[in-house]
Design an enzyme around this catalytic site. Structure first.
Site, PDB file in Angstrom:
ATOM      1  N   CYS A  90       0.813  -1.225   0.000  1.00  0.00           N
ATOM      2  CA  CYS A  90       0.000   0.000   0.000  1.00  0.00           C
ATOM      3  C   CYS A  90       0.845   1.273   0.000  1.00  0.00           C
ATOM      4  CB  CYS A  90      -0.928   0.019   1.210  1.00  0.00           C
ATOM      5  SG  CYS A  90      -2.264  -1.168   1.050  1.00  0.00           S
TER       6      CYS A  90
HETATM    7  N1  NAD Z   1      -2.757  -7.038   1.207  1.00  0.00           N
HETATM    8  C1  NAD Z   1      -3.290  -5.884   1.464  1.00  0.00           C
HETATM    9  O1  NAD Z   1      -3.238  -5.425   2.595  1.00  0.00           O
HETATM   10  C2  NAD Z   1      -4.008  -5.073   0.402  1.00  0.00           C
HETATM   11  C3  NAD Z   1      -4.814  -4.018   0.823  1.00  0.00           C
HETATM   12  C4  NAD Z   1      -5.491  -3.278  -0.120  1.00  0.00           C
HETATM   13  C5  NAD Z   1      -5.348  -3.579  -1.468  1.00  0.00           C
HETATM   14  N2  NAD Z   1      -4.544  -4.601  -1.876  1.00  0.00           N
HETATM   15  C6  NAD Z   1      -4.469  -4.873  -3.304  1.00  0.00           C
HETATM   16  O2  NAD Z   1      -5.216  -6.035  -3.618  1.00  0.00           O
HETATM   17  C7  NAD Z   1      -4.583  -6.767  -4.674  1.00  0.00           C
HETATM   18  C8  NAD Z   1      -4.262  -8.173  -4.214  1.00  0.00           C
HETATM   19  O3  NAD Z   1      -3.356  -8.087  -3.116  1.00  0.00           O
HETATM   20  P1  NAD Z   1      -3.084  -9.310  -2.143  1.00  0.00           P
HETATM   21  O4  NAD Z   1      -2.313  -8.752  -1.011  1.00  0.00           O
HETATM   22  O5  NAD Z   1      -4.324 -10.088  -1.885  1.00  0.00           O
HETATM   23  O6  NAD Z   1      -2.122 -10.189  -3.066  1.00  0.00           O
HETATM   24  P2  NAD Z   1      -1.615 -11.669  -2.755  1.00  0.00           P
HETATM   25  O7  NAD Z   1      -0.317 -11.792  -3.466  1.00  0.00           O
HETATM   26  O8  NAD Z   1      -1.707 -11.964  -1.308  1.00  0.00           O
HETATM   27  O9  NAD Z   1      -2.686 -12.598  -3.472  1.00  0.00           O
HETATM   28  C9  NAD Z   1      -2.968 -12.573  -4.834  1.00  0.00           C
HETATM   29  C10 NAD Z   1      -3.330 -13.981  -5.292  1.00  0.00           C
HETATM   30  O10 NAD Z   1      -3.690 -13.887  -6.674  1.00  0.00           O
HETATM   31  C11 NAD Z   1      -3.202 -15.050  -7.332  1.00  0.00           C
HETATM   32  N3  NAD Z   1      -3.134 -14.786  -8.771  1.00  0.00           N
HETATM   33  C12 NAD Z   1      -2.186 -14.117  -9.472  1.00  0.00           C
HETATM   34  N4  NAD Z   1      -2.525 -14.058 -10.773  1.00  0.00           N
HETATM   35  C13 NAD Z   1      -3.719 -14.697 -10.885  1.00  0.00           C
HETATM   36  C14 NAD Z   1      -4.586 -14.943 -11.969  1.00  0.00           C
HETATM   37  N5  NAD Z   1      -4.314 -14.503 -13.204  1.00  0.00           N
HETATM   38  N6  NAD Z   1      -5.709 -15.647 -11.741  1.00  0.00           N
HETATM   39  C15 NAD Z   1      -6.003 -16.087 -10.500  1.00  0.00           C
HETATM   40  N7  NAD Z   1      -5.221 -15.875  -9.415  1.00  0.00           N
HETATM   41  C16 NAD Z   1      -4.097 -15.169  -9.621  1.00  0.00           C
HETATM   42  C17 NAD Z   1      -1.870 -15.318  -6.676  1.00  0.00           C
HETATM   43  O11 NAD Z   1      -1.508 -16.675  -6.853  1.00  0.00           O
HETATM   44  C18 NAD Z   1      -2.177 -14.972  -5.208  1.00  0.00           C
HETATM   45  O12 NAD Z   1      -2.596 -16.107  -4.473  1.00  0.00           O
HETATM   46  C19 NAD Z   1      -3.358  -5.943  -5.059  1.00  0.00           C
HETATM   47  O13 NAD Z   1      -3.703  -5.088  -6.104  1.00  0.00           O
HETATM   48  C20 NAD Z   1      -3.081  -5.140  -3.814  1.00  0.00           C
HETATM   49  O14 NAD Z   1      -2.426  -3.935  -4.095  1.00  0.00           O
HETATM   50  C21 NAD Z   1      -3.882  -5.362  -0.956  1.00  0.00           C
END
Ligand code: NAD
Length: 419
Positions: free
Chosen positions: A261
């Site tokens: 973030c």
């Molecule tokens: N973690 C946080 O605190 C947070 C908070 C707000 C926003 N976000 C945003 O949310 C989004 C996801 O973040 P996250 O932390 O959950 O990521 P993460 O890496 O924990 O999880 C993402 C998952 O998506 C899977 N993935 C990748 N490509 C894929 C595809 N084409 N089809 C299906 N699955 C696929 C990966 O294997 C992984 O398990 C990002 O854009 C991030 O910036 C994260």
């Protein structure tokens, strides 16, 4: 049987969403490309810190299943995409996972469906990247045949007070009717849903929140550096300023920013601004200041040891808390990596402890874990507190350690120095 929800990407964002949906009575399937994640979940193992194995067991008992197969996703009414949005090696937004996920969704798109993007990204992505891919793959039109929206995830990992349900959810539709459909969907999962003017404003709201934190953290980090030289206790000054009942929000200095973030997301915005031909200067400056903090921590560690007639070269340095923030187990993009690398390159003998982690490596080389924590606190030449995890007995650390560099402003004592 019909399927209410398909969550694409079962990480820190997608898995809590799937949990809330299934506990709220929606039939839910999760899709993830990572076969280990899928196999783990189906075997009742959580890979996300805030979700217990028992939650996964309960989700499975209520009918949830994870799949890595396109064919396994069924015919959902709603698809929410929660895949990563990292930066490329050149520092530009890398939307490859979003494009791949949207491509998969396009193949199963049918009239009446709602598609929502939750991944953090620059304003315009839903309209300029997601919509054309979906329309091309399906031959359907957003706003007419199917609904398309952006809804930023605002999850705060490790926060016991605010989760998906009680954090207001912003929703921006491709069209007003898309927003109506998406608001009805999130209304079942969240106490309050906030309507943005369009998907662009919803995308921008998320980046504004993250940029606001990034810039304010940079402000106090830069102040921490000169306050040290001026002999001013910045933590005390911030605590005093925070008594003002209006117009001030406290941010605290630290060893640098981690995870997604703060260090990464604002780059999505500065990239977009640069496409207009000029820089988003305040973000680039914040990036520079926050990015230098881990090196500053190591410089201060060397100075502190030097003041006690000890070189950093050969010193036994115990680093406490290597996750990217307090009380989480996630070490991705943690400033601890740079701190550890620089300590080692300057000859320190580094050990670490983190109550949430059993392994930590710097550039692929495992660092020794101080399993007998308080004995090693007493024996190290210097203890550096990077994360003030609630499991730590800070008074005991202050009492027993020979020297402490406290990057969180939490400890006081004759042998403790604050950043
Ligand atoms: N973690 C946080 O605190 C947070 C908070 C707000 C926003 N976000 C945003 O949310 C989004 C996801 O973040 P996250 O932390 O959950 O990521 P993460 O890496 O924990 O999880 C993402 C998952 O998506 C899977 N993935 C990748 N490509 C894929 C595809 N084409 N089809 C299906 N699955 C696929 C990966 O294997 C992984 O398990 C990002 O854009 C991030 O910036 C994260």
């Amino acid at each position: 049987m019909g399927l209410d929800l398909l969550v694409v990407g079962l990480g820190y964002v997608g898995l809590p969403l799937a949990r809330e949906a299934i506990f709220g009575g929606m039939t839910t399937v999760g899709y993830d490309l990572n076969v280990d994640v899928v196999a783990g979940l189906n075997a009742r193992r959580s890979h996300v810190g805030d979700i217990a194995d028992s939650d996964i067991a309960e989700m499975l008992a209520r009918g949830f299943r994870a799949t890595a197969e396109d064919a396994g996703v069924g015919a959902p009414d709603t698809v929410v995409i929660c895949v990563p949005t990292p930066l490329s090696a050149e520092g530009a937004p890398d939307l490859a996972a979003v494009r791949a996920a949207v491509g998969m969704v396009g193949r199963l798109l049918r009239a009446g469906m709602l598609v929502v993007l939750e991944s953090t990204t620059y304003p315009g992505t839903t309209d300029e990247v997601v919509r054309p891919l979906l329309e091309e793959a399906s031959g359907l039109t957003a706003g007419t045949d199917f609904s398309l929206a952006f809804s930023p995830e605002r999850i705060d990992p490790g926060n016991p007070d605010f989760g998906l349900r009680n954090t207001p959810k912003i929703v921006g539709g491709q069209t007003p009717s898309c927003a109506d459909v998406a608001m009805r969907f999130y209304g079942k999962l969240c106490d309050r849903v906030v309507r943005a003017r369009s998907a662009r404003e919803a995308e921008m709201a998320k980046l504004l929140e993250n940029t606001y934190r990034h810039v304010n953290i940079a402000l106090v980090n830069e102040m921490a550096i000169f306050c040290h030289e001026l002999g001013v206790d910045l933590w005390d000054a911030i605590a005093c300023a925070a008594t003002k009942p209006f117009g001030f929000q406290a941010f605290w200095p630290g060893p640098g920013v981690g995870r997604h973030c703060i260090p990464i997301d604002p780059n999505y915005l500065s990239f977009k601004v640069r496409s207009l031909g000029y820089p988003f200067r305040i973000v680039e400056l914040a990036q520079e200041i926050n990015g230098r903090m881990p090196t500053y921590v190591v410089d201060r560690a060397a100075e502190l040891l030097n003041g006690n007639s000890k070189p950093l070269n050969g010193a036994r340095v115990l680093v406490l808390g290597v996750s990217y923030k307090r009380d989480v187990a996630d070490q991705r993009e943690s400033p601890a990596h740079v701190v550890g690398r620089k300590l080692r390159s300057r000859g320190a003998v580094v050990a670490y402890h983190d109550p949430r982690l059993t392994g930590w490596a710097i550039d692929g080389h495992a660092v020794r874990r101080a399993d007998d924590l308080y004995r090693e606190v007493a024996e190290a030449d210097l203890v550096i507190l990077l994360q003030d995890h609630s499991a730590y007995d800070l008074d005991r650390i202050a009492r027993d350690a020979r020297l402490v560099l406290d990057t969180r402003g939490r400890i006081a004592g004759p042998r403790v120095e604050t950043l």
